[in-house]
Design a protein around this motif. Structure first.
Motif, PDB file in Angstrom:
ATOM      1  N   LEU A  20       0.664  -1.248  -0.057  1.00 18.85           N
ATOM      2  CA  LEU A  20       0.119  -0.114   0.093  1.00 18.85           C
ATOM      3  C   LEU A  20       0.920   1.358  -0.062  1.00 18.85           C
ATOM      4  O   LEU A  20       0.577   2.258  -0.650  1.00 18.85           O
ATOM      5  N   LEU A 205      -4.384  11.348  -6.325  1.00 16.10           N
ATOM      6  CA  LEU A 205      -5.501  10.381  -6.996  1.00 16.10           C
ATOM      7  C   LEU A 205      -4.810   9.155  -7.645  1.00 16.10           C
ATOM      8  O   LEU A 205      -3.867   9.536  -8.355  1.00 16.10           O
ATOM      9  N   ALA A 213      -7.411  -0.739  -3.769  1.00 11.82           N
ATOM     10  CA  ALA A 213      -8.928  -1.203  -4.183  1.00 11.82           C
ATOM     11  C   ALA A 213      -9.721   0.000  -3.917  1.00 11.82           C
ATOM     12  O   ALA A 213      -9.564   0.759  -3.044  1.00 11.82           O
ATOM     13  N   GLY A 214     -10.947  -0.169  -4.219  1.00  9.01           N
ATOM     14  CA  GLY A 214     -12.092   1.038  -4.182  1.00  9.01           C
ATOM     15  C   GLY A 214     -11.798   2.285  -4.861  1.00  9.01           C
ATOM     16  O   GLY A 214     -12.852   3.224  -5.066  1.00  9.01           O
ATOM     17  N   TRP A 215     -10.769   2.505  -5.591  1.00 15.00           N
ATOM     18  CA  TRP A 215     -10.920   3.619  -6.621  1.00 15.00           C
ATOM     19  C   TRP A 215     -11.658   3.792  -7.576  1.00 15.00           C
ATOM     20  O   TRP A 215     -12.168   4.684  -7.877  1.00 15.00           O
ATOM     21  N   PRO A 218     -17.878   3.193  -5.048  1.00 12.77           N
ATOM     22  CA  PRO A 218     -18.720   4.420  -4.782  1.00 12.77           C
ATOM     23  C   PRO A 218     -18.400   5.465  -3.809  1.00 12.77           C
ATOM     24  O   PRO A 218     -18.927   6.749  -3.692  1.00 12.77           O
ATOM     25  N   ALA A 219     -17.150   5.594  -3.222  1.00 13.83           N
ATOM     26  CA  ALA A 219     -16.387   6.701  -2.616  1.00 13.83           C
ATOM     27  C   ALA A 219     -15.283   7.448  -3.272  1.00 13.83           C
ATOM     28  O   ALA A 219     -15.219   8.428  -3.106  1.00 13.83           O
ATOM     29  N   VAL A 220     -15.008   6.842  -4.702  1.00 12.04           N
ATOM     30  CA  VAL A 220     -14.007   7.495  -5.189  1.00 12.04           C
ATOM     31  C   VAL A 220     -14.169   7.995  -6.754  1.00 12.04           C
ATOM     32  O   VAL A 220     -14.501   9.029  -6.790  1.00 12.04           O
TER      33      VAL A 220
ATOM     34  N   THR B  39     -21.966  -3.024  -2.022  1.00 14.52           N
ATOM     35  CA  THR B  39     -21.532  -1.776  -2.301  1.00 14.52           C
ATOM     36  C   THR B  39     -21.041  -1.104  -1.044  1.00 14.52           C
ATOM     37  O   THR B  39     -20.212  -0.222  -1.125  1.00 14.52           O
ATOM     38  N   ALA B  42     -17.529  -1.904  -0.898  1.00 18.27           N
ATOM     39  CA  ALA B  42     -16.664  -1.091  -1.544  1.00 18.27           C
ATOM     40  C   ALA B  42     -16.386   0.451  -1.326  1.00 18.27           C
ATOM     41  O   ALA B  42     -15.357   0.886  -1.626  1.00 18.27           O
ATOM     42  N   PHE B  43     -17.504   0.733  -0.927  1.00 21.65           N
ATOM     43  CA  PHE B  43     -17.373   2.242  -0.475  1.00 21.65           C
ATOM     44  C   PHE B  43     -16.327   2.429   0.629  1.00 21.65           C
ATOM     45  O   PHE B  43     -15.534   3.256   0.637  1.00 21.65           O
ATOM     46  N   ARG B  45     -13.923   0.456   1.410  1.00 18.00           N
ATOM     47  CA  ARG B  45     -12.643   0.315   1.203  1.00 18.00           C
ATOM     48  C   ARG B  45     -12.037   1.294   0.445  1.00 18.00           C
ATOM     49  O   ARG B  45     -10.919   1.875   0.700  1.00 18.00           O
ATOM     50  N   GLY B  46     -12.550   2.171  -0.392  1.00 17.18           N
ATOM     51  CA  GLY B  46     -12.277   3.396  -1.001  1.00 17.18           C
ATOM     52  C   GLY B  46     -12.124   4.520  -0.117  1.00 17.18           C
ATOM     53  O   GLY B  46     -11.163   5.055  -0.200  1.00 17.18           O
ATOM     54  N   ARG B  47     -13.017   4.445   0.839  1.00 18.19           N
ATOM     55  CA  ARG B  47     -12.703   5.518   1.942  1.00 18.19           C
ATOM     56  C   ARG B  47     -11.811   5.283   2.879  1.00 18.19           C
ATOM     57  O   ARG B  47     -10.767   6.081   3.221  1.00 18.19           O
ATOM     58  N   TYR B  49      -8.650   3.565   1.940  1.00 22.51           N
ATOM     59  CA  TYR B  49      -7.422   3.964   1.141  1.00 22.51           C
ATOM     60  C   TYR B  49      -7.246   5.435   0.965  1.00 22.51           C
ATOM     61  O   TYR B  49      -6.193   5.765   0.466  1.00 22.51           O
ATOM     62  N   THR B  50      -8.256   6.281   1.112  1.00 23.87           N
ATOM     63  CA  THR B  50      -8.110   7.599   0.807  1.00 23.87           C
ATOM     64  C   THR B  50      -8.345   8.370   2.342  1.00 23.87           C
ATOM     65  O   THR B  50      -7.404   8.810   2.946  1.00 23.87           O
ATOM     66  N   LEU B  53      -6.742   6.635   5.196  1.00 28.00           N
ATOM     67  CA  LEU B  53      -5.153   6.803   5.214  1.00 28.00           C
ATOM     68  C   LEU B  53      -4.582   7.967   5.444  1.00 28.00           C
ATOM     69  O   LEU B  53      -3.649   8.233   6.379  1.00 28.00           O
ATOM     70  N   GLU B 179      -3.110  -2.900   6.997  1.00 30.47           N
ATOM     71  CA  GLU B 179      -2.286  -2.585   5.716  1.00 30.47           C
ATOM     72  C   GLU B 179      -2.049  -1.073   5.678  1.00 30.47           C
ATOM     73  O   GLU B 179      -1.052  -0.410   5.494  1.00 30.47           O
ATOM     74  N   THR B 180      -3.133  -0.312   6.009  1.00 28.72           N
ATOM     75  CA  THR B 180      -3.242   1.075   5.881  1.00 28.72           C
ATOM     76  C   THR B 180      -2.655   1.662   7.002  1.00 28.72           C
ATOM     77  O   THR B 180      -1.963   2.801   7.089  1.00 28.72           O
ATOM     78  N   ALA B 204     -10.492  11.402  -2.513  1.00 33.14           N
ATOM     79  CA  ALA B 204     -11.638  10.664  -3.028  1.00 33.14           C
ATOM     80  C   ALA B 204     -12.578  11.826  -3.457  1.00 33.14           C
ATOM     81  O   ALA B 204     -13.306  12.152  -2.921  1.00 33.14           O
TER      82      ALA B 204
END
Lengths: 286, 224
Positions: A20, A205, A213-215, A218-220, B39, B42-43, B45-47, B49-50, B53, B179-180, B204
Motif C-alpha cells: 500500500l 489520486l 482497491a476501491g478507486w 462508490p467513494a472515489v 456496495t 466497496a465504499f 474500502r475506497g474511503r 485507502y483515501t 489513510l 495495511e493502511t 476521493a
C-alpha cells in the motif's frame, strides 16, 4: 532540438513498508533496477513584464516530445501552446515542464491536443512533472488539454505550483481513464499548491489496475471515467471567498483554506467534464 | 502504556460525537451508490485507502509529537471540501472536550486555546492518544477503524441493513485496515524527518463532491 534517449542511472529509493505504501505513497524519484531507457525532456517557459506593459518570453525552450510555440496574445498577456511533437509519454519517459510568470507578467499556456499516456516496451512507469511559479502581481493560466490514460500505461503526474501572496493562478487538470471503451492504465496524479510558502492544497489520486482497491467504487470514482479539476487562486478571494455549491450531479465548487476556489467534476466522459469547468471558469474570473 | 486505554478511546460510545456523522454514507445511499452489503464494502474500502489513510497519517504524526498546528494546516490542505473541513473541525472540538476530561494534559489545553473553533479531528485524535499513553500505531488504528465503522453503522440505519452483515463487512476489511495503518505509520515516521509533505494525501473525488451535495440538503439524518 531532437529527442535524446538516455540511460538513467539507477537511483536508490527507500524500500516501501508495504504494497500500500508503495502504491499510495509513490516516490517521485525514478525506480531502482535495470536502467530504463526512455526520453528525458524538459520544456522551459519564462514570462517577464516588459517596460511597455507587454509580457515577453526571454525563455521559450522545448525539447524532444515537448515543443513550445508562441501564439498570438492579447492585452499584455503572452500565450504559449505546448505542441505534441511525438507520441509521449511512453513508459520510461521522464518529462518536465517548467513555466514561470515573473512579477507582473501575464502568461497563458495551452496545448494543441490531448496527451496520451502509453505503455513502454518493458512496462516501466513514466513521469510527467509540471512546475509552475507565479510572481508578485503576476498571472499564470495553465490550461492544457486532457490527459488520457491508455491501457497498459503507468504514469505518475506531479503538478506543483508556487504562488506569491498576490499572484493569480488558473490551473485546469483533466484526466480520462482509457480511450473510448478501453480499460484504463495506471495513473497516479499529485497536485501540490503553495501560496507564499504555505501549502494550500495537497492531494493525490491513484487509479487504474494496481491502484489501492476501491478507486473505482462508490467513494472515489463510482465507475465514472473522466475527472477534472479547476483551481483558481485570486487575491480577491481573501476578502470574498466563493460560496460552496453544486455544479451538476457529480461536480462541486468549494472554497479552499486560503484565497482559492476548487471545482471538482467527475463524469462519464471528458466532454461533460470540460463543460462544467468552462462554465465555472467564466464565473470565477468575473 | 495501558492497552485498555486503546479500547476506551476506540469505543463507539466514547462521547466524542462521531455517531452523528455518516462519513459520506448518507449521501451515497441517497444517490444509489450504496445499496447493500457489497456496495457498502466497496465504499468503505475506497474511503479507507483515501480519507482513512490521510486521517491515520495525521493522527500518527500527532501522536509522535509533531507540531499539532502544522498538522492542522496539513489537514486543511488535504481536505478541499469546505463541508468536510467544517465537519472535521466540529468533530475535533467535540473530541478535544471529551479528551481533556478523560486524559487531562497541557498539550490538549494548548491546542484548545490555539484553535478555539476546533482543530481537525485526526490531529486531536493523535494528541489524545499521546495523552492516554498510547503510541502512533494506536492512534492510526483508531483513525482507520473510525473511517469505516462510521459509514457501516450509518448504513445499518439508512438502509435497514442487517447489522450482522455490516459487521461482517468490517471484519472482511480488517487486513486492509492493518495495511493502511502500516502505511500511515511509515509515512508519519518519514514526516518526522522530512516534514508534513511526506504524509499521505490520497483524495476521493466522490466523497468530496458528495459532502458538498449533502451539506445543501434541507433535511438530513447525519451531520456529514
Amino acid at each position: 532540438m531532437t529527442a535524446e534517449a538516455v540511460a538513467v542511472a539507477p537511483v536508490g529509493v527507500p524500500a516501501p513498508a508495504s504494497a500500500l505504501s508503495e502504491s499510495a505513497l509513490p516516490e517521485s524519484a525514478p525506480p531502482a533496477g535495470p536502467a530504463p531507457t526512455g526520453i528525458r525532456a524538459t520544456a522551459r517557459i519564462t514570462a517577464r513584464r516588459h517596460g511597455s506593459g507587454a509580457t515577453v518570453l526571454p525563455v521559450l525552450e522545448g525539447e524532444g516530445p515537448l515543443a513550445v510555440r508562441r501564439i498570438r496574445g492579447a492585452d499584455g498577456e503572452a500565450r504559449v501552446a505546448l505542441v505534441g511533437a511525438m507520441s509521449a509519454p511512453l513508459g520510461g519517459d521522464r518529462l518536465t515542464v517548467r513555466a514561470a510568470a515573473e512579477d507582473e507578467a501575464r502568461l497563458r499556456v495551452t496545448s494543441t491536443a490531448a496527451t496520451i499516456a502509453l505503455p513502454g516496451q518493458r512496462g516501466e512507469p513514466a513521469y510527467y512533472d509540471v512546475e509552475l511559479t507565479v510572481g508578485q502581481g503576476a498571472a499564470l493560466h495553465w490550461l492544457p488539454e486532457q490527459l488520457i490514460s491508455a491501457r497498459g500505461s503507468d504514469l505518475h503526474v506531479t503538478t506543483r505550483a508556487d504562488v506569491t501572496e498576490d499572484g493569480v493562478l488558473v490551473l485546469r487538470e483533466e484526466q480520462v481513464l482509457g480511450r473510448s471503451g478501453e480499460t484504463p492504465g495506471r495513473l497516479t496524479s499529485r497536485m501540490t499548491i503553495w501560496i507564499a510558502g504555505r501549502t494550500l492544497l495537497d492531494q493525490e489520486l491513484s487509479c487504474g489496475p494496481g491502484a489501492p482497491a476501491g478507486w473505482d467504487g462508490p467513494a472515489v470514482l463510482g465507475g465514472l471515467r473522466a475527472l477534472g479539476q479547476l483551481l483558481v487562486v485570486r487575491p480577491e478571494f481573501t476578502e470574498a471567498p466563493v460560496q460552496p455549491c453544486m455544479l451538476g450531479e457529480h461536480a462541486s465548487l468549494t472554497p479552499l483554506a486560503g484565497p482559492a476556489a476548487l471545482v471538482t467534476a467527475v463524469a462519464r466522459d471528458g466532454l461533460a467534464v470540460r463543460r462544467v469547468l468552462d462554465t465555472a471558469l467564466e464565473s470565477l474570473m468575473r | 502504556m495501558s492497552r485498555a486505554a486503546l479500547l476506551v478511546l476506540a469505543d463507539g460510545r466514547f462521547p466524542a460525537g462521531g455517531h452523528a456523522h455518516s462519513g459520506g454514507a448518507e449521501e451515497a445511499v441517497k444517490a444509489g451508490r450504496i445499496t447493500d452489503a457489497a456496495t457498502l464494502e466497496a465504499f468503505c474500502r475506497g474511503r479507507l485507502y483515501t480519507a482513512g489513510l490521510v486521517a491515520a497519517g495525521l493522527a500518527a504524526a500527532a501522536a509522535h509529537g509533531m507540531d499539532p498546528l502544522d498538522l492542522d494546516a496539513a489537514a486543511d490542505a488535504r481536505t478541499p471540501s469546505a463541508a468536510l473541513r467544517t465537519a472535521g473541525r466540529k468533530l475535533g472540538r467535540q473530541l478535544l472536550r471529551a479528551a481533556r476530561a478523560t486524559w487531562p494534559a497541557p498539550e490538549l489545553s494548548a491546542l484548545a486555546a490555539a484553535r478555539p473553533r476546533g482543530a481537525h479531528q485526526p490531529v486531536v485524535l493523535g494528541l489524545t492518544a499521546r495523552a492516554a499513553g498510547l503510541g502512533p500505531e494506536d492512534a492510526a488504528y483508531c483513525a482507520v477503524y473510525e473511517s469505516v465503522s462510521g459509514p457501516a453503522t450509518a448504513t445499518v440505519r439508512l438502509l435497514s441493513l442487517d447489522p450482522f452483515q455490516a459487521t461482517a463487512v468490517l471484519a472482511r476489511l480488517a487486513p486492509a485496515m492493518d495495511e493502511t495503518v502500516a502505511a500511515a505509520v511509515a509515512a508519519a515516521r518519514r514526516a518526522l524527518a522530512e516534514g508534513v509533505d511526506a504524509l499521505p494525501r490520497a483524495s476521493a473525488p466522490l466523497l468530496e463532491i458528495g459532502a458538498e451535495a449533502h451539506r445543501a440538503w434541507p433535511v438530513r439524518l447525519f451531520a456529514s
